[in-house]
Motif scaffolding. Structure first.
Motif, PDB file in Angstrom:
ATOM      1  N   HIS A 223       0.829  -1.203   0.000  1.00 57.69           N
ATOM      2  CA  HIS A 223       0.000   0.000   0.000  1.00 57.69           C
ATOM      3  C   HIS A 223       0.867   1.258   0.000  1.00 57.69           C
ATOM      4  O   HIS A 223       0.477   2.288  -0.555  1.00 57.69           O
ATOM      5  N   ALA A 224       2.027   1.193   0.667  1.00 55.81           N
ATOM      6  CA  ALA A 224       2.852   2.395   0.841  1.00 55.81           C
ATOM      7  C   ALA A 224       3.253   3.027  -0.490  1.00 55.81           C
ATOM      8  O   ALA A 224       2.981   4.206  -0.720  1.00 55.81           O
ATOM      9  N   PRO A 225       3.917   2.302  -1.403  1.00 58.78           N
ATOM     10  CA  PRO A 225       4.238   2.932  -2.687  1.00 58.78           C
ATOM     11  C   PRO A 225       3.028   3.074  -3.600  1.00 58.78           C
ATOM     12  O   PRO A 225       2.967   3.995  -4.419  1.00 58.78           O
ATOM     13  N   MET A 226       2.051   2.179  -3.472  1.00 59.29           N
ATOM     14  CA  MET A 226       0.900   2.235  -4.373  1.00 59.29           C
ATOM     15  C   MET A 226       0.058   3.464  -4.148  1.00 59.29           C
ATOM     16  O   MET A 226      -0.518   4.024  -5.081  1.00 59.29           O
ATOM     17  N   CYS A 227      -0.081   3.895  -2.908  1.00 59.21           N
ATOM     18  CA  CYS A 227      -0.884   5.079  -2.606  1.00 59.21           C
ATOM     19  C   CYS A 227      -0.101   6.371  -2.818  1.00 59.21           C
ATOM     20  O   CYS A 227      -0.703   7.438  -2.912  1.00 59.21           O
ATOM     21  N   ASN A 228       1.217   6.278  -2.897  1.00 60.24           N
ATOM     22  CA  ASN A 228       2.034   7.483  -2.957  1.00 60.24           C
ATOM     23  C   ASN A 228       2.966   7.466  -4.161  1.00 60.24           C
ATOM     24  O   ASN A 228       2.561   7.816  -5.269  1.00 60.24           O
ATOM     25  N   TYR A 229       4.188   7.038  -3.999  1.00 67.51           N
ATOM     26  CA  TYR A 229       5.178   7.193  -5.058  1.00 67.51           C
ATOM     27  C   TYR A 229       4.745   6.602  -6.394  1.00 67.51           C
ATOM     28  O   TYR A 229       4.767   7.273  -7.427  1.00 67.51           O
ATOM     29  N   VAL A 230       4.317   5.331  -6.415  1.00 66.24           N
ATOM     30  CA  VAL A 230       3.990   4.715  -7.704  1.00 66.24           C
ATOM     31  C   VAL A 230       2.771   5.378  -8.326  1.00 66.24           C
ATOM     32  O   VAL A 230       2.717   5.624  -9.528  1.00 66.24           O
ATOM     33  N   ASN A 231       1.779   5.679  -7.504  1.00 70.63           N
ATOM     34  CA  ASN A 231       0.599   6.367  -8.036  1.00 70.63           C
ATOM     35  C   ASN A 231       0.984   7.719  -8.633  1.00 70.63           C
ATOM     36  O   ASN A 231       0.550   8.078  -9.729  1.00 70.63           O
ATOM     37  N   PHE A 232       1.837   8.469  -7.909  1.00 69.91           N
ATOM     38  CA  PHE A 232       2.281   9.763  -8.417  1.00 69.91           C
ATOM     39  C   PHE A 232       3.124   9.594  -9.686  1.00 69.91           C
ATOM     40  O   PHE A 232       3.062  10.412 -10.607  1.00 69.91           O
ATOM     41  N   ALA A 236       2.340  11.285 -13.274  1.00 75.36           N
ATOM     42  CA  ALA A 236       3.317  12.167 -13.922  1.00 75.36           C
ATOM     43  C   ALA A 236       3.673  11.697 -15.331  1.00 75.36           C
ATOM     44  O   ALA A 236       4.433  12.366 -16.035  1.00 75.36           O
ATOM     45  N   GLY A 237       3.134  10.554 -15.743  1.00 72.23           N
ATOM     46  CA  GLY A 237       3.420  10.052 -17.080  1.00 72.23           C
ATOM     47  C   GLY A 237       4.534   9.038 -17.132  1.00 72.23           C
ATOM     48  O   GLY A 237       4.945   8.620 -18.219  1.00 72.23           O
ATOM     49  N   GLY A 238       5.064   8.624 -15.973  1.00 73.57           N
ATOM     50  CA  GLY A 238       6.149   7.661 -15.938  1.00 73.57           C
ATOM     51  C   GLY A 238       5.649   6.257 -15.713  1.00 73.57           C
ATOM     52  O   GLY A 238       4.447   5.985 -15.736  1.00 73.57           O
ATOM     53  N   SER A 239       6.574   5.334 -15.495  1.00 73.98           N
ATOM     54  CA  SER A 239       6.234   3.945 -15.207  1.00 73.98           C
ATOM     55  C   SER A 239       7.434   3.284 -14.552  1.00 73.98           C
ATOM     56  O   SER A 239       8.550   3.810 -14.583  1.00 73.98           O
ATOM     57  N   ILE A 240       7.206   2.123 -13.972  1.00 70.63           N
ATOM     58  CA  ILE A 240       8.276   1.411 -13.286  1.00 70.63           C
ATOM     59  C   ILE A 240       9.324   0.910 -14.280  1.00 70.63           C
ATOM     60  O   ILE A 240      10.516   0.948 -14.016  1.00 70.63           O
ATOM     61  N   LEU A 241       8.851   0.452 -15.448  1.00 76.60           N
ATOM     62  CA  LEU A 241       9.743  -0.065 -16.479  1.00 76.60           C
ATOM     63  C   LEU A 241       9.713   0.840 -17.700  1.00 76.60           C
ATOM     64  O   LEU A 241       8.709   1.507 -17.970  1.00 76.60           O
ATOM     65  N   ASP A 242      10.809   0.837 -18.462  1.00 76.25           N
ATOM     66  CA  ASP A 242      10.814   1.586 -19.718  1.00 76.25           C
ATOM     67  C   ASP A 242      10.275   0.702 -20.840  1.00 76.25           C
ATOM     68  O   ASP A 242       9.833  -0.430 -20.624  1.00 76.25           O
ATOM     69  N   ASN A 244      11.706  -0.935 -22.982  1.00 76.09           N
ATOM     70  CA  ASN A 244      12.483  -2.163 -23.184  1.00 76.09           C
ATOM     71  C   ASN A 244      12.298  -3.176 -22.061  1.00 76.09           C
ATOM     72  O   ASN A 244      12.914  -4.248 -22.069  1.00 76.09           O
ATOM     73  N   GLY A 245      11.460  -2.817 -21.072  1.00 73.91           N
ATOM     74  CA  GLY A 245      11.231  -3.716 -19.957  1.00 73.91           C
ATOM     75  C   GLY A 245      12.276  -3.621 -18.862  1.00 73.91           C
ATOM     76  O   GLY A 245      12.345  -4.495 -17.998  1.00 73.91           O
ATOM     77  N   ASP A 246      13.098  -2.565 -18.887  1.00 77.36           N
ATOM     78  CA  ASP A 246      14.112  -2.363 -17.857  1.00 77.36           C
ATOM     79  C   ASP A 246      13.597  -1.382 -16.804  1.00 77.36           C
ATOM     80  O   ASP A 246      12.771  -0.502 -17.094  1.00 77.36           O
ATOM     81  N   TYR A 247      14.110  -1.503 -15.590  1.00 76.38           N
ATOM     82  CA  TYR A 247      13.705  -0.577 -14.539  1.00 76.38           C
ATOM     83  C   TYR A 247      14.049   0.856 -14.939  1.00 76.38           C
ATOM     84  O   TYR A 247      15.112   1.126 -15.502  1.00 76.38           O
ATOM     85  N   ASN A 248      13.133   1.773 -14.631  1.00 74.55           N
ATOM     86  CA  ASN A 248      13.237   3.157 -15.091  1.00 74.55           C
ATOM     87  C   ASN A 248      12.896   4.107 -13.946  1.00 74.55           C
ATOM     88  O   ASN A 248      12.057   4.988 -14.073  1.00 74.55           O
ATOM     89  N   LEU A 249      13.582   3.929 -12.822  1.00 72.19           N
ATOM     90  CA  LEU A 249      13.211   4.623 -11.600  1.00 72.19           C
ATOM     91  C   LEU A 249      13.961   5.930 -11.376  1.00 72.19           C
ATOM     92  O   LEU A 249      13.751   6.593 -10.356  1.00 72.19           O
ATOM     93  N   ASP A 250      14.820   6.324 -12.324  1.00 73.85           N
ATOM     94  CA  ASP A 250      15.476   7.632 -12.210  1.00 73.85           C
ATOM     95  C   ASP A 250      15.061   8.546 -13.351  1.00 73.85           C
ATOM     96  O   ASP A 250      15.763   9.495 -13.687  1.00 73.85           O
ATOM     97  N   SER A 251      13.910   8.298 -13.946  1.00 70.41           N
ATOM     98  CA  SER A 251      13.400   9.128 -15.039  1.00 70.41           C
ATOM     99  C   SER A 251      12.972  10.497 -14.507  1.00 70.41           C
ATOM    100  O   SER A 251      12.768  10.671 -13.295  1.00 70.41           O
ATOM    101  N   PRO A 252      12.822  11.487 -15.373  1.00 72.14           N
ATOM    102  CA  PRO A 252      12.305  12.798 -14.924  1.00 72.14           C
ATOM    103  C   PRO A 252      10.949  12.661 -14.228  1.00 72.14           C
ATOM    104  O   PRO A 252      10.675  13.384 -13.260  1.00 72.14           O
ATOM    105  N   GLU A 253      10.112  11.740 -14.715  1.00 67.11           N
ATOM    106  CA  GLU A 253       8.801  11.542 -14.092  1.00 67.11           C
ATOM    107  C   GLU A 253       8.944  10.973 -12.685  1.00 67.11           C
ATOM    108  O   GLU A 253       8.179  11.325 -11.779  1.00 67.11           O
TER     109      GLU A 253
END
Length: 437
Positions: A223-232, A236-242, A244-253
């Motif tokens: 619930h912690a990331p789902m209600c906050n960081y991941v939801n935000f 913002a138009g981002g996603s967990i993966l890019d 290519n299916g790679d983690y994308n957690l330092d994107s501008p979003e």
């Protein structure tokens, strides 16, 4: 075995939410599972009225959804028509939700796993990479697969190993105490005008008046990331993966999403503690102590009714609106894989799935295209379910359990002022990449 043990430790975080072994693939001429009679399984000298799976025993593994007595009674009756039609006997293995993933992995590793089993969202890759799940496409008809929402896009290592079972559209929204908003002399925001800036500015007014601005779960489970960081992040138009299916957690979003958390705690100070879990956050809001609550749409069932409530999706690039889905899989080592597929088809027929949903689950949880469960959402909030077109779930990827833990840790560090949004996102990305190496 070291790999499996490591996975077991990591999976304890997300089993409530969300390799090299040879997989047993169904034969190309395996009949569709919605027509369970399989000529190849019936001996040539069998009586004309023989049932296709006479003498078979299939095991089905699930977790206790309500309580043991209720669940046992439900499953005992649920499978009787299947047993009568096919001749197979179905044994049900029920486990506490918190232990089911570890127990299943141990049983499957020992060659004693169930024929059909429930998989918590986020754990798909664990089963697939260890060769525990059969590839499903040839077992089911195109009509069946089109009925199952999310099936087509639910790929693990490029294949379909999971049938979406429960979960689905559990919208993470922002609830507002409308009564308090009016008492503070603030205009009730229009639904389509509620933005991150609205949350911050209105929350600040609440704090100035001695209330909490925003409460949400920052510790505990997914619930912690789902209600906050991941939801935000998705807003913002981002996603967990890019792409290519790679983690994308330092994107501008991603940095923007962490920036909102920083603003909540450190700039506008509308949130004052990271010590809320899900239940505690709802209780604080329910007491009338906070203007805003970040939570799931079904939290309305816990509200006291002492004040009026509005609910919003914060306007952004898109909505972030879905929970982790849970799945059904077939053991690739099952001695009766075609019979197991017939069992999956039976469970997922609309009338049967609805019986399970009504008796043990009870959410809107959009899973089948032919079943409309929107009536279970309070009418005043029903519009929220129709406005969302961005359904996400934690991806089927190695390391997702550890990555969820990284998300929780670093959103807390940002909240406490120990990291900048940029530092947090870089640390999450580096941690995710290290797991993937």
């Amino acid at each position: 075995m070291k790999k499996i043990l490591a996975l077991l430790l990591a999976l304890s975080l997300v089993c409530a939410m969300a390799a090299c072994s040879t997989k047993t693939e169904p034969a190309a001429d395996t009949p569709a599972a919605d027509a369970p009679a399989a000529a190849a399984e019936t001996p040539a000298d069998a009586p004309a009225d023989a049932k296709p799976y006479d003498g078979y025993t299939l095991t089905f593994s699930s977790y206790i959804a309500k309580d043991e007595a209720t669940d046992v009674a439900f499953w005992s009756d649920f499978f009787k028509p299947f047993e009568e039609e096919t001749g197979a006997k179905v044994d049900v293995m029920l486990t506490d939700a918190g232990n089911i993933t570890a127990q299943q992995i141990a049983n499957l590793s020992a060659g004693a796993g169930p024929d059909v089993y429930q998989v918590g969202g986020g754990n798909q890759a664990t089963y697939v990479d260890n060769g525990f799940a059969a590839e499903l496409d040839s077992f089911f008809t195109d009509e069946q697969k089109s009925e199952w929402m999310y099936y087509e896009n639910e790929l693990t290592n490029g294949g379909h190993y999971m049938v979406p079972f429960i979960g689905g559209a559990s919208y993470r929204v922002v609830f507002m105490n409308k009564t308090l908003c009016e008492e503070l002399g603030l205009d009730v925001p229009a639904y389509d005008a509620f933005t991150w800036d609205t949350l911050l500015s209105y929350g600040q007014k609440a704090v100035e008046a001695g209330y909490k601005g925003y409460v949400a779960p920052w510790i505990g489970d997914a619930h912690a990331p789902m209600c906050n960081y991941v939801n935000f992040l998705y807003q913002a138009g981002g996603s967990i993966l890019d792409e290519n299916g790679d983690y994308n957690l330092d994107s501008p979003e991603s940095v923007k999403a962490m920036g909102l958390i920083n603003d909540m705690f450190n700039t506008y100070q509308i949130a004052d503690t990271v010590n809320y879990n899900y239940d505690a956050a709802i209780a604080e809001f329910n007491e009338g102590n906070a203007l805003f609550l970040g939570a799931g749409i079904f939290s309305t069932s816990a509200f006291s009714g002492d004040f009026e409530i509005e609910a919003y999706h914060m306007q952004g690039a898109r909505y972030g609106c879905a929970n982790a889905i849970e799945y059904i899989a077939i053991n690739s080592a099952s001695e009766h894989v075609d019979a197991a597929a017939a069992l999956v088809s039976y469970i997922m027929k609309a009338e049967n799935w609805s019986k399970y949903n009504d008796a043990l689950w009870g959410g809107s949880h959009l899973i089948l295209n032919s079943v409309d469960n929107s009536k279970v959402i309070e009418e005043r909030f029903a519009h929220l379910t129709g406005e969302c077109d961005n359904f996400w779930t934690f991806p089927s990827k190695n390391g997702i359990a550890e990555v969820v833990e990284l998300m929780i840790t670093h959103e807390q560090l940002v909240a406490m002022g120990d990291e900048t949004p940029e530092q947090a996102c870089q640390a999450m990305q580096e941690g995710a990449e290290a797991l993937a190496d």
